[in-house]
Write a protein that holds these residues in place. Sequence first.
Motif, PDB file in Angstrom:
ATOM      1  N   LYS A   8      41.929  29.495  49.961  1.00 28.81           N
ATOM      2  CA  LYS A   8      40.753  30.156  50.521  1.00 28.81           C
ATOM      3  C   LYS A   8      41.069  31.590  50.919  1.00 28.81           C
ATOM      4  N   ALA A   9      42.200  31.816  51.515  1.00 29.57           N
ATOM      5  CA  ALA A   9      42.578  33.164  51.929  1.00 29.57           C
ATOM      6  C   ALA A   9      42.741  34.070  50.731  1.00 29.57           C
ATOM      7  N   GLN A  10      43.309  33.560  49.637  1.00 28.17           N
ATOM      8  CA  GLN A  10      43.483  34.374  48.440  1.00 28.17           C
ATOM      9  C   GLN A  10      42.149  34.645  47.762  1.00 28.17           C
ATOM     10  N   GLY A  11      41.272  33.665  47.714  1.00 25.61           N
ATOM     11  CA  GLY A  11      40.010  33.814  46.997  1.00 25.61           C
ATOM     12  C   GLY A  11      38.920  34.474  47.800  1.00 25.61           C
ATOM     13  N   SER A  12      39.081  34.609  49.110  1.00 24.34           N
ATOM     14  CA  SER A  12      37.991  35.125  49.925  1.00 24.34           C
ATOM     15  C   SER A  12      37.643  36.568  49.600  1.00 24.34           C
ATOM     16  N   SER A  13      38.627  37.391  49.247  1.00 24.49           N
ATOM     17  CA  SER A  13      38.319  38.790  48.932  1.00 24.49           C
ATOM     18  C   SER A  13      37.573  38.902  47.611  1.00 24.49           C
ATOM     19  N   ALA A  14      37.795  37.980  46.693  1.00 23.80           N
ATOM     20  CA  ALA A  14      37.117  38.028  45.406  1.00 23.80           C
ATOM     21  C   ALA A  14      35.634  37.732  45.529  1.00 23.80           C
ATOM     22  N   LEU A  15      35.239  37.067  46.599  1.00 24.77           N
ATOM     23  CA  LEU A  15      33.843  36.704  46.746  1.00 24.77           C
ATOM     24  C   LEU A  15      33.073  37.670  47.635  1.00 24.77           C
ATOM     25  N   SER A  16      33.766  38.644  48.192  1.00 19.94           N
ATOM     26  CA  SER A  16      33.075  39.564  49.097  1.00 19.94           C
ATOM     27  C   SER A  16      32.079  40.412  48.334  1.00 19.94           C
ATOM     28  N   GLU A  17      31.104  40.923  49.029  1.00 20.12           N
ATOM     29  CA  GLU A  17      30.031  41.715  48.431  1.00 20.12           C
ATOM     30  C   GLU A  17      30.524  43.088  47.999  1.00 20.12           C
ATOM     31  N   GLY A  18      31.681  43.484  48.432  1.00 17.80           N
ATOM     32  CA  GLY A  18      32.220  44.777  48.040  1.00 17.80           C
ATOM     33  C   GLY A  18      31.988  45.787  49.135  1.00 17.80           C
ATOM     34  N   GLY A  19      33.009  46.524  49.434  1.00 15.87           N
ATOM     35  CA  GLY A  19      32.896  47.511  50.496  1.00 15.87           C
ATOM     36  C   GLY A  19      32.913  48.909  49.928  1.00 15.87           C
ATOM     37  N   ALA A  20      33.224  49.847  50.799  1.00 14.68           N
ATOM     38  CA  ALA A  20      33.232  51.245  50.400  1.00 14.68           C
ATOM     39  C   ALA A  20      34.294  51.521  49.343  1.00 14.68           C
ATOM     40  N   GLY A  21      35.370  50.706  49.312  1.00 15.72           N
ATOM     41  CA  GLY A  21      36.441  50.919  48.363  1.00 15.72           C
ATOM     42  C   GLY A  21      36.197  50.295  47.002  1.00 15.72           C
ATOM     43  N   GLU A  22      35.074  49.645  46.801  1.00 16.13           N
ATOM     44  CA  GLU A  22      34.798  48.983  45.531  1.00 16.13           C
ATOM     45  C   GLU A  22      34.616  50.009  44.423  1.00 16.13           C
ATOM     46  N   ARG A  23      35.281  49.751  43.312  1.00 12.11           N
ATOM     47  CA  ARG A  23      35.173  50.657  42.173  1.00 12.11           C
ATOM     48  C   ARG A  23      34.190  50.068  41.168  1.00 12.11           C
ATOM     49  N   PRO A  24      33.163  50.831  40.810  1.00 11.68           N
ATOM     50  CA  PRO A  24      32.190  50.321  39.843  1.00 11.68           C
ATOM     51  C   PRO A  24      32.787  50.218  38.436  1.00 11.68           C
ATOM     52  N   ILE A  25      32.206  49.329  37.657  1.00 13.13           N
ATOM     53  CA  ILE A  25      32.601  49.146  36.265  1.00 13.13           C
ATOM     54  C   ILE A  25      31.664  49.965  35.385  1.00 13.13           C
ATOM     55  N   ARG A  26      32.225  50.685  34.436  1.00 15.82           N
ATOM     56  CA  ARG A  26      31.419  51.429  33.455  1.00 15.82           C
ATOM     57  C   ARG A  26      31.037  50.458  32.340  1.00 15.82           C
ATOM     58  N   MET A  27      29.788  50.008  32.368  1.00 14.15           N
ATOM     59  CA  MET A  27      29.363  49.032  31.387  1.00 14.15           C
ATOM     60  C   MET A  27      29.273  49.687  30.002  1.00 14.15           C
ATOM     61  N   PRO A  28      29.505  48.903  28.939  1.00 14.04           N
ATOM     62  CA  PRO A  28      29.375  49.447  27.590  1.00 14.04           C
ATOM     63  C   PRO A  28      27.912  49.807  27.300  1.00 14.04           C
ATOM     64  N   VAL A  29      27.726  50.942  26.648  1.00 13.27           N
ATOM     65  CA  VAL A  29      26.384  51.447  26.367  1.00 13.27           C
ATOM     66  C   VAL A  29      26.320  51.933  24.921  1.00 13.27           C
ATOM     67  N   ASP A  30      25.223  51.621  24.247  1.00 11.80           N
ATOM     68  CA  ASP A  30      24.930  52.164  22.919  1.00 11.80           C
ATOM     69  C   ASP A  30      23.694  53.036  23.056  1.00 11.80           C
ATOM     70  N   ILE A  31      23.725  54.223  22.444  1.00 12.08           N
ATOM     71  CA  ILE A  31      22.585  55.141  22.494  1.00 12.08           C
ATOM     72  C   ILE A  31      22.202  55.492  21.070  1.00 12.08           C
TER      73      ILE A  31
END
Length: 131
Positions: A8-31
């Motif tokens: 639980k202690a190891q997995g708890s951070s993976a389930l958090s909503e994300g804080g100020a330090g969260e890095r967004p993912i650049r989703m793949p895009v086709d134009i």
Amino acid sequence: MTEKKDVKAQGSSALSEGGAGERPIRMPVDIFEDEGGITVLADMPGVSRERLDVQIDNNTLSIQGRTEVTMPAGMEALYADVRSTLYQRSFALSSELDGGKADASLKDGVLALRIPKREEHKARKIEVRTA
């Protein structure tokens, strides 16, 4: 059941909503561009319409969406490979595009955004007469 506490202690951070330090993912895009405008296809698996934000401001297209892992009532996650994910991407748009007439739809995790060209920038056929 000390093992449960460790997991639980190891997995708890993976389930958090994300804080100020969260890095967004650049989703793949086709134009794609055609004579009428551009079509943007962005892969955003797990993002619902309610958690999606698409804006055009000062010729900048901004796309942001977040996935959400919901737990059934009465259950608690001990481990999860999938976690809340923030997708984010922005693009500079040409002034020949009419952002006020943009149209977007979301289906099967793919955002389809159509931005037409302004009328004065669309190609037009010129009729040639014989003299």
